[in-house]
Scaffold this active site. Sequence first.
Site: not given
Length: 286
Positions: A187-188, A178, A34, A32, A149-150, A36-37
Amino acid sequence: MKRLKRTADLRALVADWRREGLRVGLVPTMGNLHEGHLALAEYLAPHCDRLVTSIFVNPLQFGPNEDYESYPRTFGEDCAGLEARGVDAVFAPPVEEMYRGGVRQATRVEVGALAERLCGISRPGHFTGVATVVVKLFNLVQPDVAVFGRKDYQQLRVIEQVVSDLNIPVEVRGMPTVREPDGLAMSSRNGYLTQQERHIAPGLYRTLQGMAKRIRAGDDDYRRLEARGRAMLAEQGFQPDYLEVCRADDLTPAAPGDRGLVVAGAAWLGRARLIDNIELELNRDQ
């Protein structure tokens, strides 16, 4: 880009890369995806020769009343985005491939005190599930470097501790959070927000920013700041889970004189549980 479901195929591919002397990177995800990923893959690409992304919705890290069954599965879209970012292989195993004896009987990696605070209080067993699946992925891929991710700061610290305690030879990197243009951390679970909730959601980050500003200005009455921040979240329509000023290394409550801090928060907004944090490095001598 190769799409793999069997651990044997993944091991064979990585073995071929190793024989060529190539440096391997890993981006673990639950799918899923986004932006950010996808940014994690872009971030890690310069640090390795071959890049693997895992897509696995790990049942071991979900509690009995959490969203495992309803967690969105978007494999086709995920693969398209990863291929566009230059990922070399996607490992997307079924549950029975990762937990061959069944999830209930699976060997678990217990982390200890670091996993028992913050998210660990409201999500008991969550970090055991995270640590277990990440160790399995590290064993399968044997990456030289992996990125997390932080935004999920506690998860990052848990993985760093696991790698240190179990002497796993992998470099763990943390990528800055992000954000959407209005500051909301990607976030998902943002997809669970209604239009009205989405308008409110950046308030979590703004609340953390306000606390961080006060701390930088010299306010070290952290418990008062926390109480004020929780009240502000509630006024905006959030249901606060926690809002704490912690030591960055062990996530215990910060005290005056501590320098490395993280202001961490989690709050429910409708169906979505949002988390965020701000890291601070103070110099009280100035």
